[in-house]
Structure formats: C-alpha cells, structure tokens
Motif scaffolding. Structure first.
Motif, PDB file in Angstrom:
ATOM      1  N   ILE A  81       0.734  -1.113  -0.039  1.00 49.94           N
ATOM      2  CA  ILE A  81      -0.016  -0.040   0.281  1.00 49.94           C
ATOM      3  C   ILE A  81       0.866   1.430   0.076  1.00 49.94           C
ATOM      4  CG2 ILE A  81      -1.628   1.174   1.138  1.00 49.94           C
ATOM      5  CD1 ILE A  81      -2.830  -1.541   2.660  1.00 49.94           C
ATOM      6  N   ALA A  82       0.641   2.061  -0.971  1.00 49.76           N
ATOM      7  CA  ALA A  82       1.452   3.303  -1.056  1.00 49.76           C
ATOM      8  C   ALA A  82       0.540   4.238  -0.478  1.00 49.76           C
ATOM      9  CB  ALA A  82       1.911   3.563  -2.452  1.00 49.76           C
ATOM     10  N   CYS A  83       1.177   5.019   0.504  1.00 50.95           N
ATOM     11  CA  CYS A  83       0.232   6.049   1.220  1.00 50.95           C
ATOM     12  C   CYS A  83       0.805   7.112   1.602  1.00 50.95           C
ATOM     13  CB  CYS A  83      -0.498   5.450   2.500  1.00 50.95           C
ATOM     14  SG  CYS A  83       0.841   4.398   3.411  1.00 50.95           S
ATOM     15  N   GLU A  84       0.291   8.383   1.905  1.00 48.64           N
ATOM     16  CA  GLU A  84       1.039   9.566   2.207  1.00 48.64           C
ATOM     17  C   GLU A  84       1.904   9.552   3.603  1.00 48.64           C
ATOM     18  OE1 GLU A  84      -0.788  13.510   1.344  1.00 48.64           O
ATOM     19  OE2 GLU A  84      -2.802  12.144   1.199  1.00 48.64           O
ATOM     20  N   ASP A  85       1.009   9.062   4.658  1.00 51.23           N
ATOM     21  CA  ASP A  85       1.679   8.915   5.654  1.00 51.23           C
ATOM     22  C   ASP A  85       1.586   7.218   6.402  1.00 51.23           C
ATOM     23  OD1 ASP A  85       2.407   8.828   8.617  1.00 51.23           O
ATOM     24  OD2 ASP A  85       2.040  10.960   8.698  1.00 51.23           O
ATOM     25  N   THR A  86       2.451   6.603   6.454  1.00 50.63           N
ATOM     26  CA  THR A  86       2.256   5.193   7.086  1.00 50.63           C
ATOM     27  C   THR A  86       1.589   5.317   8.401  1.00 50.63           C
ATOM     28  OG1 THR A  86       4.453   4.994   8.022  1.00 50.63           O
ATOM     29  CG2 THR A  86       4.244   4.317   5.763  1.00 50.63           C
ATOM     30  N   ARG A  87       1.676   6.143   9.127  1.00 55.77           N
ATOM     31  CA  ARG A  87       1.005   6.088  10.565  1.00 55.77           C
ATOM     32  C   ARG A  87      -0.325   6.423  10.478  1.00 55.77           C
ATOM     33  NH1 ARG A  87       4.629  10.917  12.469  1.00 55.77           N
ATOM     34  NH2 ARG A  87       3.965  11.697  10.569  1.00 55.77           N
ATOM     35  N   ILE A  88      -0.871   7.376   9.691  1.00 57.30           N
ATOM     36  CA  ILE A  88      -2.224   7.478   9.364  1.00 57.30           C
ATOM     37  C   ILE A  88      -2.804   6.346   8.829  1.00 57.30           C
ATOM     38  CG2 ILE A  88      -3.907   8.997   8.386  1.00 57.30           C
ATOM     39  CD1 ILE A  88      -2.019  11.211   8.704  1.00 57.30           C
ATOM     40  N   THR A  89      -2.310   5.716   7.636  1.00 57.09           N
ATOM     41  CA  THR A  89      -3.007   4.650   7.260  1.00 57.09           C
ATOM     42  C   THR A  89      -3.004   3.509   8.008  1.00 57.09           C
ATOM     43  OG1 THR A  89      -2.365   5.478   4.982  1.00 57.09           O
ATOM     44  CG2 THR A  89      -2.881   3.036   5.191  1.00 57.09           C
ATOM     45  N   GLY A  90      -1.750   3.410   8.907  1.00 55.02           N
ATOM     46  CA  GLY A  90      -1.740   2.315   9.574  1.00 55.02           C
ATOM     47  C   GLY A  90      -2.869   2.098  10.779  1.00 55.02           C
ATOM     48  N   LYS A  91      -3.027   3.530  11.113  1.00 54.47           N
ATOM     49  CA  LYS A  91      -3.981   3.432  12.198  1.00 54.47           C
ATOM     50  C   LYS A  91      -5.533   2.971  11.771  1.00 54.47           C
ATOM     51  CE  LYS A  91      -1.990   7.161  14.893  1.00 54.47           C
ATOM     52  NZ  LYS A  91      -1.996   8.486  15.375  1.00 54.47           N
ATOM     53  N   LEU A  92      -5.640   3.502  10.290  1.00 53.94           N
ATOM     54  CA  LEU A  92      -6.775   2.901   9.777  1.00 53.94           C
ATOM     55  C   LEU A  92      -7.216   1.464   9.525  1.00 53.94           C
ATOM     56  CD1 LEU A  92      -9.532   3.867   8.304  1.00 53.94           C
ATOM     57  CD2 LEU A  92      -8.180   4.019   6.299  1.00 53.94           C
ATOM     58  N   LEU A  93      -5.777   1.099   9.125  1.00 51.22           N
ATOM     59  CA  LEU A  93      -5.972  -0.331   9.065  1.00 51.22           C
ATOM     60  C   LEU A  93      -6.012  -1.209  10.251  1.00 51.22           C
ATOM     61  CD1 LEU A  93      -3.066  -0.882   6.284  1.00 51.22           C
ATOM     62  CD2 LEU A  93      -5.690  -0.735   5.948  1.00 51.22           C
ATOM     63  N   HIS A  94      -5.501  -0.576  11.592  1.00 42.85           N
ATOM     64  CA  HIS A  94      -5.600  -1.326  12.680  1.00 42.85           C
ATOM     65  C   HIS A  94      -7.123  -1.376  13.066  1.00 42.85           C
ATOM     66  CE1 HIS A  94      -4.723  -2.496  16.831  1.00 42.85           C
ATOM     67  NE2 HIS A  94      -5.303  -1.398  17.106  1.00 42.85           N
ATOM     68  N   ILE A  95      -7.929  -0.348  13.163  1.00 45.06           N
ATOM     69  CA  ILE A  95      -9.040  -0.027  13.261  1.00 45.06           C
ATOM     70  C   ILE A  95     -10.010  -1.146  12.515  1.00 45.06           C
ATOM     71  CG2 ILE A  95     -11.268   1.212  13.131  1.00 45.06           C
ATOM     72  CD1 ILE A  95      -9.597   3.779  13.367  1.00 45.06           C
ATOM     73  N   HIS A  96      -9.820  -1.561  11.267  1.00 46.09           N
ATOM     74  CA  HIS A  96     -10.191  -2.577  10.652  1.00 46.09           C
ATOM     75  C   HIS A  96      -9.555  -3.995  10.728  1.00 46.09           C
ATOM     76  CE1 HIS A  96     -13.346   0.194   9.042  1.00 46.09           C
ATOM     77  NE2 HIS A  96     -12.468   1.121   8.833  1.00 46.09           N
ATOM     78  N   GLY A  97      -8.807  -4.029  11.528  1.00 45.94           N
ATOM     79  CA  GLY A  97      -8.004  -5.312  11.773  1.00 45.94           C
ATOM     80  C   GLY A  97      -7.341  -5.902  10.810  1.00 45.94           C
ATOM     81  N   ILE A  98      -6.401  -5.033  10.095  1.00 44.97           N
ATOM     82  CA  ILE A  98      -5.773  -5.394   8.786  1.00 44.97           C
ATOM     83  C   ILE A  98      -4.390  -5.307   9.011  1.00 44.97           C
ATOM     84  CG2 ILE A  98      -5.424  -5.128   6.394  1.00 44.97           C
ATOM     85  CD1 ILE A  98      -8.347  -4.280   6.160  1.00 44.97           C
ATOM     86  N   GLU A  99      -3.380  -6.019   8.602  1.00 45.27           N
ATOM     87  CA  GLU A  99      -1.939  -6.020   8.667  1.00 45.27           C
ATOM     88  C   GLU A  99      -1.646  -5.824   7.081  1.00 45.27           C
ATOM     89  OE1 GLU A  99       0.302  -8.561  10.936  1.00 45.27           O
ATOM     90  OE2 GLU A  99       0.018  -7.861  12.618  1.00 45.27           O
ATOM     91  N   ALA A 100      -0.627  -4.991   6.642  1.00 44.63           N
ATOM     92  CA  ALA A 100      -0.340  -4.838   5.277  1.00 44.63           C
ATOM     93  C   ALA A 100       1.130  -4.359   5.164  1.00 44.63           C
ATOM     94  CB  ALA A 100      -1.290  -4.094   4.593  1.00 44.63           C
ATOM     95  N   ASP A 101       1.704  -4.340   4.440  1.00 39.66           N
ATOM     96  CA  ASP A 101       3.139  -3.929   3.930  1.00 39.66           C
ATOM     97  C   ASP A 101       2.860  -2.538   3.302  1.00 39.66           C
ATOM     98  OD1 ASP A 101       5.549  -3.143   3.309  1.00 39.66           O
ATOM     99  OD2 ASP A 101       5.594  -4.506   1.285  1.00 39.66           O
ATOM    100  N   LEU A 102       3.212  -1.565   4.209  1.00 34.94           N
ATOM    101  CA  LEU A 102       3.039  -0.160   3.793  1.00 34.94           C
ATOM    102  C   LEU A 102       4.460   0.553   3.364  1.00 34.94           C
ATOM    103  CD1 LEU A 102       0.990   1.078   6.599  1.00 34.94           C
ATOM    104  CD2 LEU A 102      -0.026   0.242   4.705  1.00 34.94           C
ATOM    105  N   THR A 103       4.072   1.583   2.427  1.00 33.75           N
ATOM    106  CA  THR A 103       5.441   2.408   1.896  1.00 33.75           C
ATOM    107  C   THR A 103       4.956   3.681   1.670  1.00 33.75           C
ATOM    108  OG1 THR A 103       7.231   2.641   0.276  1.00 33.75           O
ATOM    109  CG2 THR A 103       5.221   1.843  -0.527  1.00 33.75           C
ATOM    110  N   PRO A 104       5.637   4.616   2.227  1.00 36.58           N
ATOM    111  CA  PRO A 104       5.285   6.139   2.004  1.00 36.58           C
ATOM    112  C   PRO A 104       5.300   6.735   0.535  1.00 36.58           C
ATOM    113  CG  PRO A 104       7.273   5.907   3.139  1.00 36.58           C
ATOM    114  CD  PRO A 104       7.041   4.667   2.960  1.00 36.58           C
ATOM    115  N   TYR A 105       4.498   7.311   0.090  1.00 34.16           N
ATOM    116  CA  TYR A 105       4.322   7.816  -1.303  1.00 34.16           C
ATOM    117  C   TYR A 105       3.634   9.436  -1.111  1.00 34.16           C
ATOM    118  CZ  TYR A 105       3.784   8.847  -6.215  1.00 34.16           C
ATOM    119  OH  TYR A 105       3.632   9.414  -7.526  1.00 34.16           O
ATOM    120  N   HIS A 106       4.484  10.399  -1.276  1.00 37.53           N
ATOM    121  CA  HIS A 106       3.973  11.819  -1.261  1.00 37.53           C
ATOM    122  C   HIS A 106       4.612  12.771  -1.895  1.00 37.53           C
ATOM    123  CE1 HIS A 106       7.445  12.211   1.679  1.00 37.53           C
ATOM    124  NE2 HIS A 106       6.970  11.138   2.213  1.00 37.53           N
ATOM    125  N   GLU A 107       4.283  14.020  -1.751  1.00 35.73           N
ATOM    126  CA  GLU A 107       4.903  14.973  -2.759  1.00 35.73           C
ATOM    127  C   GLU A 107       6.534  15.211  -2.607  1.00 35.73           C
ATOM    128  OE1 GLU A 107       3.449  18.925  -2.170  1.00 35.73           O
ATOM    129  OE2 GLU A 107       3.339  18.737   0.160  1.00 35.73           O
TER     130      GLU A 107
END
Length: 315
Positions: A65-91
């Motif tokens: 998952i390419a996301c702006e901030d791995t901490r923010i997306t990580g919190k969302l995934l945690h709420i929904h019980g999902i673990e995933a490989d995250l990598t930051p992608y931003h400006e």
C-alpha cells in the motif's frame, strides 16, 4: 454514553457501530485474488466507518500500500483489523519512489494507492503515478468512496448539476484575487479548499471579486463537530473575521453567477447615482451588490468615479 474516537493526524477517525478496536490483525487473503495493477483506493475523511467493503478487500490483498503517511494509514488499517506492507508515497518523495512502484507493477504485483483522507489524486501527487502507469500499459482501477469535495457539495444546498473544483487558492491576496477573476464567469458552482487561518480573508476576496453570491462553508465533515454555515460570501466573511480561526480545513461552495441579463453601463451608473443620493459610497455599494450580485470591487470603483465627478467644479 461513551464514544470511541481515533485521532489520525489531528483529524478524528470515528468508528460507527460495534467496537472496531477489538479486531485482531488479519493477514488472510480470502476471496478472489486481486488483479495485478494499481488500485486507487478512497479512504475516510473523518469517520472510520466510511470505507467500502471493496476498499478493505484491496487493502487485505495488495502486495503493498503506497500512502501519504504510513502512521495514518496504519491506524486506519488497525481499526479494521488489517496488517499490510506500507510504503510512504507523497509529494516530497514521489519522484524517487515512483520508479520503484512502477517496477513492482511491471513485475505483476498489486499496488494500492491511498491518501491520508478521501480520494487519491484530488489535491495530491497521485496523478503522476497514474500517468506513469498509463504510459507503461499498467492497469489502473478505482475503488471509489469518501470525498470531501462531494460531501461539501451535497450538504451545501447549492446547485450540483454542474460544478468546478478549484482546489486551494493562492496564499497571497493579489494572486488570490487574480485567480478568482479567472473563475468569475464560470457558469457552475465553485468548490474550494481553504486553510482555517486564511478562511476569512479568502471569503472577503471572494465577495469582492465574485459579488453577492450564496455560499456555504463546510468544516469537520463526517466528524463529531461537523459544521456547515450558509449565507452570502460577504456575510460569511464577516462571521469568520469576527472569530478565532476555526479548526480543520474548510470546504467553500459558491453558487454560480446569476442568469439575469447583464446591466448596461448607463443602467449601473443610474443605480449608483440614485443610491448615492440616499447615503454614503459604502452604503450605495452594499445596496447595489446585494441587489445585482455584481462584484463589489467593480461597483466600488465606479461609485468612486461618480462620487468624484459629482463634486468636481463645472465649467
């Protein structure tokens, strides 16, 4: 009544219904495997429940998952019980990270693209990744969902059949006014994003350039303290000028220009002279802008010329 609130980069992610914090991380990949390619996934703009079942399935099954901030997306995934490989992608790192993502996609992997909130590519660098995918013949799929632009538009009470999203206006007043001037005649509802600290100034410039149009300011959409204020641009500018800067980014929705026949120069001059006979330049301008929807700046400039001519010696 207790209410669990999850804070994500200063914005509240609020679960609805059952206690979502008790879900255990789930790395299982049920159902039909995802097709290779880039999946553009919308995420909640405030309420964690505002995510689609399809988006959750993509997050569970993507290779990364390419996301702006791995901490923010990580919190969302945690709420929904999902673990995933995250990598930051931003400006700030997009130029460096994008080639690596393209190589993974060309190798047949599945990449999910997510922004901190809402739909990717709306006011973020995701469009460059999509463009690169198209150039390489890589499939791009959209998993639609939450969008601050659409949420503001539908609660504004203004016309929705035709609209223009213009993003953030320039920070400096002169540049902001020039940009608004280019949008003044657009026959559509206008939608902007704005920083809370510039909200009052931006609304004042909008009133000056666009005239007495109806508008709505929407803040904290989908969150506990959601607020929508409606009125003319001048009214809204006055409200926010007299208060401390609000919290959270604001969406500004502005009605399109009126359908009335345009006033001729002689008609406008006559209205100004008539209004000046009853009060000051300021009062005359306010009266005419409210009656016609014309730009306050234009009416004020013409009123000053007429007022000056009234006091110049004749002969």
């Amino acid at each position: 009544m207790l209410c669990a609130v999850f804070v994500c980069n200063g914005a509240a992610l609020q679960p609805n219904g059952p206690d979502m914090t008790r879900k255990q991380p789930d790395r299982a990949k049920p159902g039909k495997p995802l097709s290779p390619g880039l999946h553009v996934v919308a995420t909640p703009i405030g309420n964690a429940a505002d995510i689609t079942l399809r988006a959750l399935e993509v997050f569970r099954n993507a290779d990364v998952i390419a996301c702006e901030d791995t901490r923010i997306t990580g919190k969302l995934l945690h709420i929904h019980g999902i673990e995933a490989d995250l990598t930051p992608y931003h400006e700030h790192n997009a130029a460096r990270v994008r080639p690596a993502l393209i190589e993974r996609l060309k190798a047949g992997q599945t990449v999910a693209l997510a922004s901190d909130a809402g739909t990717p590519l709306i006011n973020d660098p995701g469009y460059k990744l999509v463009t690169a995918c198209r150039a390489e013949g890589i499939a791009v799929t959209a998993e639609p969902g939450a969008s601050a632009v659409m949420a503001a538009l539908v609660v504004s009470g203004l016309l929705t059949d035709r609209f223009l999203f213009a993003g953030f206006l320039p920070v400096k007043q002169a540049a902001r006014a020039r940009t608004l001037e280019t949008l003044r005649a657009v026959p559509a509802t206008l939608v902007f994003m704005e920083s809370p600290k510039r909200l009052a100034a931006a609304l004042a410039d909008m009133a000056d350039v666009l005239g007495a149009r109806e508008a709505a300011v929407a803040r904290e959409l989908t969150k506990l303290h959601e607020e929508v204020r409606r009125g003319t641009l001048a009214d809204l500018a006055e409200q926010y000028a007299g208060a401390a800067a609000p919290k959270g980014e604001a969406m500004i929705v502005i009605a399109p220009p009126g359908e009335e026949e345009p006033l001729g120069e002689n008609d406008l001059d006559g209205m100004i002279r008539d209004a000046l006979g009853r009060g000051s330049v300021r009062d005359a301008v306010r009266e005419i802008v409210e009656a016609t929807g014309l730009s306050r700046r234009d009416v004020y400039a013409r009123a000053l010329e007429i007022e000056k001519s009234r006091h110049e010696p004749r002969g």
